[in-house]
Design an enzyme around this catalytic site. Structure first.
Site, mmCIF file in Angstrom:
data_model
loop_
_atom_site.group_PDB
_atom_site.id
_atom_site.type_symbol
_atom_site.label_atom_id
_atom_site.label_comp_id
_atom_site.label_asym_id
_atom_site.label_seq_id
_atom_site.Cartn_x
_atom_site.Cartn_y
_atom_site.Cartn_z
ATOM 1 C CB SER A 56 30.451 92.250 72.193
ATOM 2 O OG SER A 56 30.512 92.174 73.589
ATOM 3 C CE1 TYR A 91 27.904 97.087 72.786
ATOM 4 C CE2 TYR A 91 28.158 95.188 74.235
ATOM 5 C CZ TYR A 91 28.693 96.073 73.315
ATOM 6 O OH TYR A 91 30.004 95.946 72.932
ATOM 7 C CE LYS A 132 28.689 95.308 69.679
ATOM 8 N NZ LYS A 132 29.549 95.794 68.586
#
Ligand code: NAP
Length: 266
Positions: free
Chosen positions: A140, A153, A157
């Protein structure tokens, strides 16, 4: 691009980017293995492909790490080998760090980082034995910079990108490629299942997601990057600018990222 007869294993194939990749590879006549937790959804996807290409359904929970060795064996035995594996399973987050309970951080890491890591570790000996292999990690833009309401998150990532970039640098296997994909906002249901601070789903389609890049465009660009054996591809609109701002004019990045992240939720 020519993926005809290639064996492609797509994990996270029941929806969103993974499902877009299934359709794009099926159009190329690749032989598919499709995985996620939802076997009924996967069976429905496979039924739609009947008459177009071969598709094997292999349900898997990427957070059941001890079970992944056996899943890898099943995947290899489906066609006798694997050419390309794509890690697209993942879960998002929508909660400020101060409101996020510790188990939520663990859940994000278990799926977004330890899942792809564990499975890849089980596949590396297979790729060494057959003399080739290609792993694709859907990371991402959040793997490249911080973003509001996504602390866990973003961390997962960054870890994912760190592991796969190191595989690229180690370069210990011949004919072995790693492509890291860093999408910005793509129009999928990622925000619906995103974890809130107490672990319940956010359950809203937020503005950023709704106006994101269409899935088929994202999938097409991923296939192109794989066929060119690219090490890294960014698939984004204005988030790309934010990334450059972070490197060149950090004060502007901090101001704009904060504003953009909070506006997305409206
Ligand atoms: N959409 C975006 O804007 C965006 C941007 C950057 C990066 N990404 C990344 O793209 C990837 C795909 O996300 P998406 O946007 O396509 O969202 P999505 O539609 O919610 O897809 C998530 C996929 O992960 C699977 N999954 C969830 N938990 C799993 C588990 N424990 N084991 C196995 N599979 C599991 C889901 O299937 P089941 O529920 O059937 O298990 C589903 O197929 C994620 O890694 C995400 O971080 C998305």
């Amino acid at each position: 691009m020519n993926f005809e007869h290639k064996v492609v294993w797509i994990i996270g194939a029941s929806s969103g980017i993974g499902l877009g990749l299934v359709k794009a590879f099926a159009a190329q006549k690749a032989r598919l293995i499709i995985s996620s937790r939802d076997s009924a959804a996967l069976t429905a996807v496979a039924e739609q492909l009947e008459g177009h290409t071969t598709c094997t359904v292999l349900p898997a929970d990427m957070t059941d790490h001890p079970g992944l060795a056996q899943i890898a064996e099943h995947a290899i035995s489906a066609y006798g080998h694997i050419d390309i594996v794509i890690h697209s399973a993942g879960v998002g987050q929508r909660s400020a760090a101060i409101d996020t309970q510790l188990p939520v951080y663990r859940r994000l890491m278990e799926l977004n980082f330890f899942g792809p890591l564990t499975l890849t570790q089980h596949l590396l000996p297979h790729f060494r034995k057959q003399g080739h292999g290609h792993v694709v990690a859907v990371s991402s833009m959040s793997g490249l910079m911080g973003f509001p309401l996504r602390s866990g998150y973003v961390a997962s990532k960054h870890a994912l990108k760190g592991y796969f970039e190191t595989l690229q640098v180690e370069h210990t296997l011949d004919n072995f490629y790693v492509t890291i994909v860093s999408p910005g906002r793509i129009k999928t249901g990622l925000s619906l299942s995103a974890l809130t601070g107490n672990g319940t789903p956010y359950d809203k389609m937020d503005k950023g997601q709704l106006h994101g890049i269409p899935v088929n465009e994202c999938a097409h660009r991923i296939l192109k990057a794989i066929s060119k054996k690219k090490k890294h591809v960014i698939i984004a609109r204005s988030e790309r600018l934010l990334y450059w701002l972070r490197m060149l004019i950090p004060p502007a990045y901090y101001r704009i990222a904060r504003k953009r992240g909070l506006a997305d939720q409206q």
